[in-house]
Design a protein around this motif. Structure first.
Motif, PDB file in Angstrom:
ATOM      1  N   UNK A  36       0.743  -1.160  -0.011  1.00 31.13           N
ATOM      2  CA  UNK A  36       0.000   0.194  -0.029  1.00 31.13           C
ATOM      3  C   UNK A  36       0.987   1.191   0.061  1.00 31.13           C
ATOM      4  N   UNK A  37       1.943   1.303   0.836  1.00 28.11           N
ATOM      5  CA  UNK A  37       2.833   2.612   1.023  1.00 28.11           C
ATOM      6  C   UNK A  37       3.510   2.744  -0.466  1.00 28.11           C
ATOM      7  N   UNK A  38       3.903   1.588  -1.135  1.00 25.82           N
ATOM      8  CA  UNK A  38       4.469   1.591  -2.322  1.00 25.82           C
ATOM      9  C   UNK A  38       3.563   2.301  -3.300  1.00 25.82           C
ATOM     10  N   UNK A  39       2.370   1.443  -3.441  1.00 25.83           N
ATOM     11  CA  UNK A  39       1.361   2.130  -4.471  1.00 25.83           C
ATOM     12  C   UNK A  39       0.758   3.540  -4.186  1.00 25.83           C
ATOM     13  N   UNK A  40       1.013   4.164  -3.040  1.00 22.42           N
ATOM     14  CA  UNK A  40       0.402   5.351  -2.640  1.00 22.42           C
ATOM     15  C   UNK A  40       1.479   6.256  -2.206  1.00 22.42           C
ATOM     16  N   UNK A  41       2.702   5.956  -2.637  1.00 26.26           N
ATOM     17  CA  UNK A  41       3.788   6.931  -2.626  1.00 26.26           C
ATOM     18  C   UNK A  41       3.758   8.011  -3.108  1.00 26.26           C
ATOM     19  N   UNK A  42       4.175   9.233  -2.630  1.00 21.67           N
ATOM     20  CA  UNK A  42       3.941  10.617  -3.301  1.00 21.67           C
ATOM     21  C   UNK A  42       4.641  10.427  -4.759  1.00 21.67           C
ATOM     22  N   UNK A  43       5.898  10.201  -4.527  1.00 19.09           N
ATOM     23  CA  UNK A  43       6.529  10.342  -5.890  1.00 19.09           C
ATOM     24  C   UNK A  43       5.821   9.427  -7.074  1.00 19.09           C
ATOM     25  N   UNK A  44       5.524   8.202  -6.619  1.00 21.81           N
ATOM     26  CA  UNK A  44       5.114   7.374  -7.746  1.00 21.81           C
ATOM     27  C   UNK A  44       3.590   7.833  -8.046  1.00 21.81           C
ATOM     28  N   UNK A  45       2.979   8.670  -7.186  1.00 21.99           N
ATOM     29  CA  UNK A  45       1.499   9.024  -7.821  1.00 21.99           C
ATOM     30  C   UNK A  45       1.935  10.342  -8.519  1.00 21.99           C
ATOM     31  N   UNK A  46       2.859  11.152  -8.198  1.00 25.15           N
ATOM     32  CA  UNK A  46       2.966  12.136  -8.988  1.00 25.15           C
ATOM     33  C   UNK A  46       3.407  11.929 -10.310  1.00 25.15           C
ATOM     34  N   UNK A  47       4.366  10.798 -10.480  1.00 22.53           N
ATOM     35  CA  UNK A  47       4.563  10.139 -11.875  1.00 22.53           C
ATOM     36  C   UNK A  47       3.778   9.232 -12.324  1.00 22.53           C
ATOM     37  N   UNK A  48       2.516   9.488 -12.389  1.00 22.67           N
ATOM     38  CA  UNK A  48       1.474   8.583 -12.773  1.00 22.67           C
ATOM     39  C   UNK A  48       1.257   8.237 -14.020  1.00 22.67           C
ATOM     40  N   UNK A  49       2.548   7.547 -14.545  1.00 21.95           N
ATOM     41  CA  UNK A  49       2.056   7.104 -15.882  1.00 21.95           C
ATOM     42  C   UNK A  49       2.269   5.427 -15.980  1.00 21.95           C
ATOM     43  N   UNK A  50       1.801   4.939 -16.942  1.00 20.65           N
ATOM     44  CA  UNK A  50       2.043   3.415 -16.844  1.00 20.65           C
ATOM     45  C   UNK A  50       3.203   3.012 -17.016  1.00 20.65           C
ATOM     46  N   UNK A  51       4.342   3.690 -17.310  1.00 19.87           N
ATOM     47  CA  UNK A  51       5.468   3.053 -17.150  1.00 19.87           C
ATOM     48  C   UNK A  51       6.039   2.935 -15.875  1.00 19.87           C
ATOM     49  N   UNK A  52       5.486   3.564 -14.622  1.00 20.54           N
ATOM     50  CA  UNK A  52       6.024   3.236 -13.642  1.00 20.54           C
ATOM     51  C   UNK A  52       5.083   2.263 -12.706  1.00 20.54           C
ATOM     52  N   UNK A  53       3.854   2.376 -12.580  1.00 17.05           N
ATOM     53  CA  UNK A  53       3.082   1.461 -12.185  1.00 17.05           C
ATOM     54  C   UNK A  53       3.199   0.231 -12.478  1.00 17.05           C
TER      55      UNK A  53
END
Length: 279
Positions: free
Chosen positions: A95-112
């Motif tokens: 949950x912390x990984x999926x909701x991390x600020x950096x990942x959500x800011x860079x919310x493109x399919x290439x990251x998730x």
């Protein structure tokens, strides 16, 4: 990039009924350019794009978002469970990984998608290695090969390389451990099915987009970037949880500041990791 660039392209693909190349300034391959949907066999290794073809633009955007968000959460959580981490630690870390600020800011399919596919692929392969029945080993190995192929065709090296290397180390340790308590035939079967399945799918994808990949390779890598993007450093992971000024360095900027991408989620994981060590 996420909304001002990709969303209009998605809208254009919808208008074109997801067929043919993109015709704007020049002709572009949608299978390479920004992970866009097409009605072809690319969907086999890009299942997160299927909602666009089935349900249209608006529902497609929503379903892709939740699929990748939940997928990255499960990818981390299930992998940690296979590594014997307690359920609370595993699912909280996911949950912390999926909701991390950096990942959500860079919310493109290439990251998730990379975190989701590689995490789930590794968890599936570990399940195959520990399965008691050969049929289960075959099925989970085939699933691992497909998921690994889905991660490999995303074409975003900044995330692919570190995540893939981490998963390879985990698999190598599991293989060594399994060889001590199981016959080598089972281990070899799992690795062969996973590797061949992944290579078959990736080779088919590369063959379908060979000309576009050659053009990309001759322009972007090893091209010379003329902007400040792509310059984030690993120390940003050790910054404060919600970082505005405390790190004193802006590793990536938008309009002079970037408090969200520079945020670090790693400090949240430390209490859980310490707790797991006690068990």
């Amino acid at each position: 990039d996420e909304w001002l660039v990709r969303l209009p392209w998605l809208s254009a693909r919808t208008s074109d009924n997801f067929r043919g190349p993109i015709r704007t300034v020049g002709i572009h391959d949608p299978g390479i350019l920004y992970d866009l949907p097409s009605k072809n066999l690319d969907l086999v290794v890009k299942p997160h794009l299927i909602p666009y073809v089935l349900f249209g633009l608006e529902r497609g955007v929503a379903m892709e978002w939740w699929t990748l968000l939940v997928g990255s959460w499960l990818g981390v959580a299930l992998l940690l469970r296979k590594l014997k981490a307690p359920p609370g630690v595993s699912f909280a870390s996911g949950f912390l990984t999926a909701s991390s600020s950096g990942l959500l800011w860079w919310n493109i399919t290439s990251t998730f998608s990379i975190i989701a596919y590689f995490g789930l692929a590794t968890a599936s392969l570990l399940t195959a290695l520990s399965a008691q029945r050969r049929r289960d080993s075959l099925l989970m190995s085939a699933l691992a090969g497909w998921l690994a192929a889905c991660g490999l065709v995303v074409i975003y090296p900044p995330f692919q390389v570190p995540v893939l290397l981490t998963c390879v180390v985990v698999v190598a340790c599991a293989v060594v451990d399994r060889l001590r308590s199981s016959d080598r035939g089972t281990v070899l079967l799992c690795l062969t099915v996973t590797t061949l399945g992944s290579l078959l799918l990736v080779t088919g994808y590369i063959g379908a987009h060979w000309e576009s990949l050659k053009m990309l390779n001759s322009t972007a890598y090893p091209g010379h970037r003329r902007n400040g993007g792509g310059s984030a450093n690993v120390y940003s992971f050790f910054g404060s949880a919600f970082d505005w000024f405390s790190s004193n360095r802006q590793v990536a900027e938008v309009n002079g500041t970037n408090q969200s991408e520079n945020a670090a989620s790693l400090p949240f994981l430390l209490p859980y990791l310490l707790r797991s060590e006690e068990h």
